[in-house]
Write an enzyme that holds these catalytic residues in place. Structure first.
Site, PDB file in Angstrom:
ATOM      1  N   CYS A  59       0.819  -1.218   0.000  1.00 47.80           N
ATOM      2  CA  CYS A  59       0.000   0.000   0.000  1.00 47.80           C
ATOM      3  C   CYS A  59       0.847   1.261   0.000  1.00 47.80           C
ATOM      4  O   CYS A  59       0.332   2.350  -0.283  1.00 47.80           O
ATOM      5  CB  CYS A  59      -0.951   0.010   1.202  1.00 47.80           C
ATOM      6  N   CYS A  98     -11.827 -14.377   9.593  1.00 47.69           N
ATOM      7  CA  CYS A  98     -12.432 -13.613   8.495  1.00 47.69           C
ATOM      8  C   CYS A  98     -11.567 -13.683   7.252  1.00 47.69           C
ATOM      9  O   CYS A  98     -12.059 -13.551   6.135  1.00 47.69           O
ATOM     10  CB  CYS A  98     -12.694 -12.168   8.912  1.00 47.69           C
ATOM     11  N   VAL A 247      12.892   6.973  -0.308  1.00 47.13           N
ATOM     12  CA  VAL A 247      13.488   5.641  -0.255  1.00 47.13           C
ATOM     13  C   VAL A 247      12.378   4.633   0.031  1.00 47.13           C
ATOM     14  O   VAL A 247      12.002   3.834  -0.808  1.00 47.13           O
ATOM     15  CB  VAL A 247      14.605   5.540   0.799  1.00 47.13           C
ATOM     16  N   GLY A 248      11.813   4.702   1.237  1.00 42.74           N
ATOM     17  CA  GLY A 248      10.750   3.761   1.605  1.00 42.74           C
ATOM     18  C   GLY A 248       9.349   4.270   1.376  1.00 42.74           C
ATOM     19  O   GLY A 248       8.395   3.501   1.426  1.00 42.74           O
ATOM     20  N   PHE A 331      10.960   0.010  16.121  1.00 40.71           N
ATOM     21  CA  PHE A 331      10.635   0.976  15.075  1.00 40.71           C
ATOM     22  C   PHE A 331       9.706   0.331  14.058  1.00 40.71           C
ATOM     23  O   PHE A 331      10.099  -0.558  13.305  1.00 40.71           O
ATOM     24  CB  PHE A 331      11.921   1.437  14.390  1.00 40.71           C
ATOM     25  N   GLY A 343      18.177   8.121   6.674  1.00 38.73           N
ATOM     26  CA  GLY A 343      18.121   9.504   6.214  1.00 38.73           C
ATOM     27  C   GLY A 343      16.725  10.075   6.233  1.00 38.73           C
ATOM     28  O   GLY A 343      16.515  11.247   6.568  1.00 38.73           O
ATOM     29  N   PHE A 781     -18.045  -7.523  13.758  1.00 39.19           N
ATOM     30  CA  PHE A 781     -18.091  -7.209  15.181  1.00 39.19           C
ATOM     31  C   PHE A 781     -19.236  -6.255  15.535  1.00 39.19           C
ATOM     32  O   PHE A 781     -19.161  -5.534  16.524  1.00 39.19           O
ATOM     33  CB  PHE A 781     -16.754  -6.612  15.643  1.00 39.19           C
ATOM     34  N   GLU A 785     -23.636  -3.995  11.010  1.00 41.25           N
ATOM     35  CA  GLU A 785     -25.039  -4.371  11.166  1.00 41.25           C
ATOM     36  C   GLU A 785     -25.972  -3.312  10.591  1.00 41.25           C
ATOM     37  O   GLU A 785     -26.895  -3.624   9.852  1.00 41.25           O
ATOM     38  CB  GLU A 785     -25.347  -4.596  12.651  1.00 41.25           C
ATOM     39  N   ARG A 863     -29.541  -3.858  26.838  1.00 43.46           N
ATOM     40  CA  ARG A 863     -28.683  -5.019  27.107  1.00 43.46           C
ATOM     41  C   ARG A 863     -27.696  -4.700  28.227  1.00 43.46           C
ATOM     42  O   ARG A 863     -27.368  -5.566  29.039  1.00 43.46           O
ATOM     43  CB  ARG A 863     -27.931  -5.399  25.818  1.00 43.46           C
ATOM     44  N   ARG A 895     -19.568  -6.010  19.280  1.00 43.28           N
ATOM     45  CA  ARG A 895     -19.473  -7.322  19.921  1.00 43.28           C
ATOM     46  C   ARG A 895     -19.670  -7.212  21.443  1.00 43.28           C
ATOM     47  O   ARG A 895     -18.967  -6.503  22.125  1.00 43.28           O
ATOM     48  CB  ARG A 895     -18.108  -7.914  19.621  1.00 43.28           C
ATOM     49  N   GLU A1247     -19.669 -13.604  21.712  1.00 42.88           N
ATOM     50  CA  GLU A1247     -19.531 -12.388  22.516  1.00 42.88           C
ATOM     51  C   GLU A1247     -19.108 -12.596  23.969  1.00 42.88           C
ATOM     52  O   GLU A1247     -18.297 -11.825  24.497  1.00 42.88           O
ATOM     53  CB  GLU A1247     -20.859 -11.624  22.489  1.00 42.88           C
TER      54      GLU A1247
END
Length: 1323
Positions: A59, A98, A247-248, A331, A343, A781, A785, A863, A895, A1247
């Protein structure tokens, strides 16, 4: 495939054009924080003349950066029918639920194997630091992959009971008596043979033209340069001084994604030899700026080894290398370290950099180069001149970093405190260096560098100067440094980043720890408990469950630990999710955005943009909702929360749509008042939902109970919210059919029928014209819903307006901003007991932060009310729950649905009472547990004694009393590390509060080849419902499970389904499937009797020829005795109770607030488990999610309602190292569900185990109490030796440290009445 790649194109394979359509690599966060997108990049290392295999985050990797490399995705290592050894192990070990994170986990492990064919257990764990999983709890992943390690798996797979012999004996003693301890068989696993791996491509090995040639790629927005010499790099920087060096891409990639940053020129420096060299000289290290952090760590590790293995010969020279290793190992994750360069970390100049403080403390020198020449500068405040600003000139590049070795009298250590120990940014980090001079006991020089205290890395020069000239042995230098640091490191109220008192306290604590370490090194007296941070030991885990009867046929899989039905598809990347579908002809992508009518001009001018939709385009109602239609599709007047959808931009692809959406500008009018964000805000402004939605129950005379009570405690507690952090974000594909008279919808939803209803309201189409399909979802979770309709409804409006298929996928930041989460609560309790500890009275007021719409908040409150009285016997009580209306995204189902908040409050109140009475928490809890034959205050009968059985078994298996004695000895001997041990029960009523919701249907079709297709109303989201239903159906039809298949969940196959929620998906769908299977079995019975030796397909063919239907519709209506009263919750509304108990031991670091869960023993009553592997996986996953709720998952907002903890960079869920070091799971044997319609006497599991993590919260409280006793913190109410305090949830390192008290704690006050930097919605 790419002859002219855009420099902003990411190397995620799913973006490849047809005919390549690789979907195994998943995009879950987009910022390199979860590991779901991990792939392996291989390049030829010409220094070592061998291939180098690296796990990276796809990504963040620009496509241009992988030119000349070999990229391997999950599809490249194995497929169904030809699994790689690593894939087989994860599938067999039940390490996938999942499945959305699974390809990334496997690619991290596979990349390790390619570099280290026989890794150690520590190397395996380290390789997974950059991967997260929200479902499994990590144990089965480690169990499966450990068989590839040296030694073959360690303690976790040995069958050891984990030391839990106790009075019940060893878990192995019971073998052969109906007890099983192995969830999968390792005997026939595929051996791993490194010689069978694919060869590195010869065209990349035999020539260096791909990596030695200068590159230049250009798009309409940016040009990518890759020079291969320092001279050319300096020329490019001179020509384009505004260019960013890459670089990264770990920093620039996130800025481009999240902030829309555009840099016209990007210069990749990975091909410049002068910047990629690294060497150890006699004086120290010289590190090229483009050297990756992985390479740097490898060098430091070698230098710290024995001299014979290439290490440094002098021990003191290793000190700086060890400090570097300490920081590098913490890191980010391996995927980032493999590509990020030193760097980049330096030139980003972040005030929370892990390396800049250490470079400053070690006296590092930076070499800057330009066409004008080179210059050397110190890595201190003279170079880091402001927030993310340096003294480098625009045309300069960082060439190298030089780090000197320590001399014999010089000492250096680096420490870091973060929300999560691994793969997290620092709250505060410190690097401290001291020179003790020729005599070794007087400070000749000192450098104290801290990150996280100021806009730049703080070099505490005054504190360092105060220490110079002072003696080390008598603590004079330490005292002088602490005195000066108190003001120099003070963080002001309202400072960016918040946590002012904690950050200031950490600075002092870190200096104190450094002092103790140096004392140890030079042979002076030291406090052993203060020297080291908490260690984390390898996982040791056991599972004990009931084996199937000896006479059960081998093909009957009910009760056996069968692998997840989708496991093979998930480990190969073949499992399809909503966004994996190929683009339909003419498809548009919708990107939601804020809106005002005059601001679309720039967006509409972009090539590829088709138009926009807003409230004026809604053909039906602009309002929909769960219980009440109060949820707008698009805001048309007032905006209720930051991030609310106001319009959507439609374009030919997702990148164009999102770019165009950023061009839309919003013009807001004046607000009617200040935003209501916290519960205190709501109470102050009387912002509540109407009282008809509140909950209230009174039983007995509470006032009289308090008047006559021997003991009474009062307190307050805040329980924070929680982000669902399902890995698959909201995704939907809407296809208009037949001129817009029908809609076909593919969605990530736990409630297809609910989404169908919402779409019907919004579009004006009848439900029979809307089909919602769900193949599987990557975690839910409760978050999927009701809330996915936020995305489905705008997409449906757009599909009808444009007459074209519309796809919409939220990125992680937007998903977290709009989806809501678990309800934050603020509670005030008063609990009374008689002289023996029997609970006689409870008064409880709970304020619940519902957000801006009602959604499911009333149900959650109901609940929550019932959960307050399901476990402990209470003679009288008065409970009231009020719903606060705030300017936040509406909170929703999660959940366990309100019960975790109730458990945290009740268990804290009980702990508080025990502390006040001088009794053990275990004693109070045990005395008040419900027993069989009793009735809860809301009228639910207790029909079994399984809660008591769970409690007693957990008490024995954990050796609670013996370990409690050991803990007390430890705490007396340890000043700065404390342990806590807590055992908590759970009684969880299974049901949905309303009878009509407990119904479901199923269709079972038998085809002439004998195969069976099952359709039911449940949604597979990793909880294993498909697997369990296949087991049930296979037994009913007496078929091998391989002949059965469950297709997608679809509203045109099974109508009017109940949401897959409340742990009852199997409970209501399995009976429906069983009903259909038994119908078919009865129809086939005459043909079986007529020809009993025939094959199954012969009976099926005979029935078909006889005109007998081979399709059956099953139905289940499984209601409780009565509905729960809407206001009071009274009524026997539970089908039955799932019981459990957990004993958790934690250790805290009283200097930093860090904690480790040393051990957890869990006993769960799940009746006769349909699948022990699935059920134990649910126990572990739920418990880990609960640990996150109660310890590290900390939602924070700005005072005006902006979510600050967006994405995995800021919001932390538990990682591999956050689970208990010892985790022992036992399923209660001999239990059978008391409900008559329970399928094969099984119980719900999804749950209830989450609430058992309250044992971790209360154990932390016990450890904090021990620390407070040592610190002599306030003694209230005349209870000598007892300390009253409020420990809110989550018990973060900040809260733990400040609650521990002590002389190092900083005091920070709001002197000018200014707003805080951040608030919690539970405040």
């Amino acid at each position: 495939l790419y002859t002219h790649p855009s420099p902003y194109t990411i190397s995620r394979p799913a973006h490849a054009p047809p005919p390549v359509h690789l979907t195994g690599t998943k995009l879950a966060c987009g910022e390199g924080g979860c590991g779901a997108c991990t792939v392996m990049i291989s390049r030829w290392d010409r220094r070592a003349d061998s291939p180098l295999h690296l796990a990276v985050n796809a990504c963040l990797a620009p496509l241009c950066s992988v030119h000349g490399t070999s990229v391997t995705t999950i599809e490249g290592i194995g497929r169904s029918g030809a699994l790689h050894a690593v894939q087989e192990r994860l599938a067999r070990a039940h390490g996938s639920q999942c499945g959305f994170c699974t390809p990334g986990v496997l690619m991290s492990a596979y990349s390790l194997l390619r570099e280290r064919p026989h890794p150690t257990d520590a190397e395996l764990t380290a390789s997974l630091q950059g991967n997260l999983c929200r479902c499994t709890g990590y144990r089965p992943i480690l169990d499966g992959l450990r068989s590839l390690c040296c030694g073959g798996g360690g303690d976790s797979s040995s069958g050891c009971c984990g030391g839990g012999r106790g009075s019940s004996g060893c878990c192995m003693d019971a073998k052969g008596s109906g007890v099983a301890t192995e969830l999968f068989d390792t005997a026939d696993l595929l051996p791993y043979d490194p010689s069978q791996e694919p060869l590195f491509p010869s065209e990349l090995q035999l020539t260096d033209r791909y990596d030695a040639s200068e590159l230049r790629f250009t798009s309409d927005r940016v040009t990518w340069h890759r020079p291969v010499s320092l001279e050319r790099l300096l020329q490019l920087k001179s020509e384009h001084p505004e260019a960013k060096l890459v670089v990264g891409n770990s920093e620039i990639g996130i800025e481009a994604k999240q902030k829309g940053a555009i840099y016209p020129h990007l210069i990749c420096t990975s091909g410049v030899p002068e910047l990629t060299s690294i060497e150890a000289t006699l004086a120290g290290l010289v590190i090229g700026a483009s050297v990756s952090l992985t390479r740097l760590a490898q060098l430091c590790r070698r230098l710290c080894s024995d001299a014979k293995a290439g290490g440094l010969s002098l021990e003191h020279q290793k000190r700086g290398c060890r400090a570097l290793l300490d920081m590098l190992d913490q890191f980010a994750g391996p995927q980032i370290r493999n590509v990020a360069a030193i760097g980049g970390n330096v030139m980003t100049a972040s005030p929370i950099s892990d390396l800049i403080p250490l470079l400053g403390a070690l006296g590092a020198t930076l070499t800057l180069a330009s066409l004008r020449g080179e210059r050397n500068v110190a890595a201190d405040q003279s170079f880091f001149v402001g927030y993310r600003r340096t003294a480098a000139r625009p045309d300069e590049v960082l060439r190298s970093v030089s780090i000197p070795f320590c001399s014999e009298r010089q000492h250096c250590y680096a420490v870091k405190q973060a929300r999560r120990k691994e793969d997290d940014i620092a709250i505060v980090n410190a690097a401290i260096w001291v020179d003790l001079g020729p005599g070794g006991d007087q400070v000749a020089a000192a450098r104290l560098c801290f990150g996280g205290l100021a806009p730049t890395v703080l070099s505490a020069g005054q504190a360092a100067a105060a220490m110079v000239g002072r003696r080390w042995e008598d603590g004079d230098a330490l005292e002088a440094g602490l005195r000066q640091l108190k003001t120099e490191a003070a963080v002001a109220w309202g400072a960016p980043g918040g946590q002012a008192a904690y950050r200031s306290t950490l600075a002092a604590s870190m200096l104190f720890r450094f002092y103790q370490r140096v004392c140890r090194d030079v042979g002076l007296p030291f406090d052993e408990s203060a020297v080291d941070e908490l260690d984390r030991r390898p996982l040791s885990a056991t599972q004990v469950f009931e084996s199937v009867p000896a006479d059960q046929p081998i093909e009957d899989l009910v009760g056996r630990p069968v692998s997840h039905a989708s496991a093979i598809a998930q480990v190969t990347g073949e499992a399809m999710y909503t966004d994996d579908a190929q683009a339909a002809a003419g498809e548009l992508f919708l990107a939601p955005r804020r809106w005002s009518a005059s601001t679309f001009t720039d967006a509409l001018a972009m090539d590829g943009v088709a138009g926009f939709v807003d409230s004026r385009d809604v053909p039906g109602s602009n309002l929909y909702g769960y219980a009440f239609d109060d949820e707008p599709v698009f805001a048309s007047s007032d905006v209720m929360f930051t991030g609310q959808f106001l319009a959507g931009v439609l374009a030919a692809d997702r990148d164009t749509a999102r770019r165009a959406a950023r061009l839309v500008r919003v013009q807001y009018g004046p607000a009617a008042g200040s935003p209501v964000v916290t519960i205190s805000d709501a109470a102050a402004s009387d912002s509540f939902f109407p009282e008809e939605h509140w909950k209230q129950l009174t039983v007995g005379d509470v006032d009289e109970a308090f008047a006559t009570a021997e003991h009474c405690v009062e307190g307050e507690m805040n329980v924070g919210g929680q982000e669902h952090f399902y890995f698959e974000p909201f995704s939907v594909l809407v296809e208009p059919k037949d001129g817009g008279s029908e809609l076909l919808v593919y969605a990530t939803s736990q409630n297809p029928s609910g989404m169908q209803s919402d779409l019907s309201k919004v579009t004006g189409l009848a439900r029979n014209r809307i089909v919602v399909k769900v193949k599987r979802i990557g975690g839910g979770f409760g978050g999927k819903e009701t809330r996915p309709s936020q995305l489905a409804t705008p997409a449906a409006v757009a599909a009808l307006k444009f007459g074209r298929p519309v796809r919409a996928v939220l990125d992680r930041w937007d998903d977290m901003a709009v989806s809501g989460g678990r309800h934050p609560v603020k509670a005030r309790y008063k609990l009374a007991a008689d002289r023996d500890g029997r609970l006689i009275g409870l008064r409880l007021l709970i304020l619940l932060n519902a957000g801006c719409t009602l959604d499911m908040s009333e149900n959650v409150a109901g609940r929550m009310l019932r959960a307050c009285m399901e476990t402990y016997r209470l003679a009288s009580l008065s409970i009231e729950i009020r719903l606060c209306r705030t300017n936040l995204a509406s909170n929703t189902a999660f959940r366990a649905f309100g019960t975790p908040q109730a458990c945290a409050i009740m268990e804290t109140a009980v702990s508080h009472l025990a502390e006040s009475m001088g009794l053990s928490q275990c004693q109070i809890r045990e005395l008040n547990l419900f027993r069989s034959g009793e009735i809860t205050p809301n009228g639910a009968p207790v029909k079994s004694d399984n809660l008591w059985r769970c409690w007693q078994e957990c008490l024995a298996a954990s050796d609670y009393h013996g370990r409690l004695r050991e803990l007390e000895v430890f705490n007396r001997a340890s000043r700065h590390k404390k342990r806590g041990l807590s055992l908590c029960p759970i009684a969880y009523g299974i049901g949905m509060g309303k009878k009509f919701l407990l119904q479901s249907g199923a269709t079972v079709n038998i085809y002439l080849d004998g195969s069976v297709l099952i359709c039911h109303g449940g949604v597979e989201m990793g909880q294993g419902v498909h697997t369990k239903l296949l087991q049930v159906a296979a037994r009913a039809l007496q078929l091998p499970i391989g002949r059965l298949y469950i297709a997608e969940t679809s509203t045109d196959k099974v109508p009017n389904t109940t949401a897959s929620a409340a742990s009852i998906t199997t409970d209501i769908n399995a009976p429906a499937v069983l009903d259909a299977c038994l119908q078919l079995r009865r129809r086939l019975a005459p043909f079986v009797e007529a020809n009993p030796t025939a094959a199954w397909e012969d009976w099926v063919g005979a029935a078909y020829l006889a005109g007998v239907s081979l399709s059956a519709c099953g139905f289940c209506f499984n209601p409780p005795k009565e509905d729960a009263d809407r206001r009071s919750g009274r009524g026997d509304s539970a089908l039955y109770f799932t019981y459990g108990a957990a004993c958790s031991e934690v250790e805290i670091d009283a200097l930093t607030g860090d904690h480790v869960i040393r051990r957890c023993d869990i006993v769960m009553d799940l009746g006769a488990s349909l699948n022990p592997a699935v059920d134990i996986g649910q126990v572990e996953g739920a418990f880990t999610q609960g640990c996150g709720l109660y310890t590290i998952e900390d939602l924070r907002y700005s005072p005006d309602g902006r979510l600050l903890t967006r994405g995995p960079g800021a919001y932390k869920i538990p990682g591999f190292s956050d689970i208990p070091e010892k985790l022992n799971i036992r399923l209660l044997r001999g239990s059978r569900c008391e409900h008559p319609k329970a399928v094969h006497s099984s119980k719900a599991v999804g749950e209830p185990p989450l609430n058992l993590a309250a044992s971790v919260l209360t154990a932390i409280r016990q450890a904090v109490l021990a620390a407070r006793l040592d610190s002599q913190v306030e003694l209230p109410n005349g209870h000598q030796g007892q300390l009253s305090f409020q420990l809110d949830s989550p018990a973060t390192s900040e809260r733990i440290r400040l609650a521990c008290g002590g002389g190092l704690v900083a005091e920070v006050s709001n002197t000018d009445g200014s707003a805080p930097w951040e608030v919690r919605p539970s405040d």
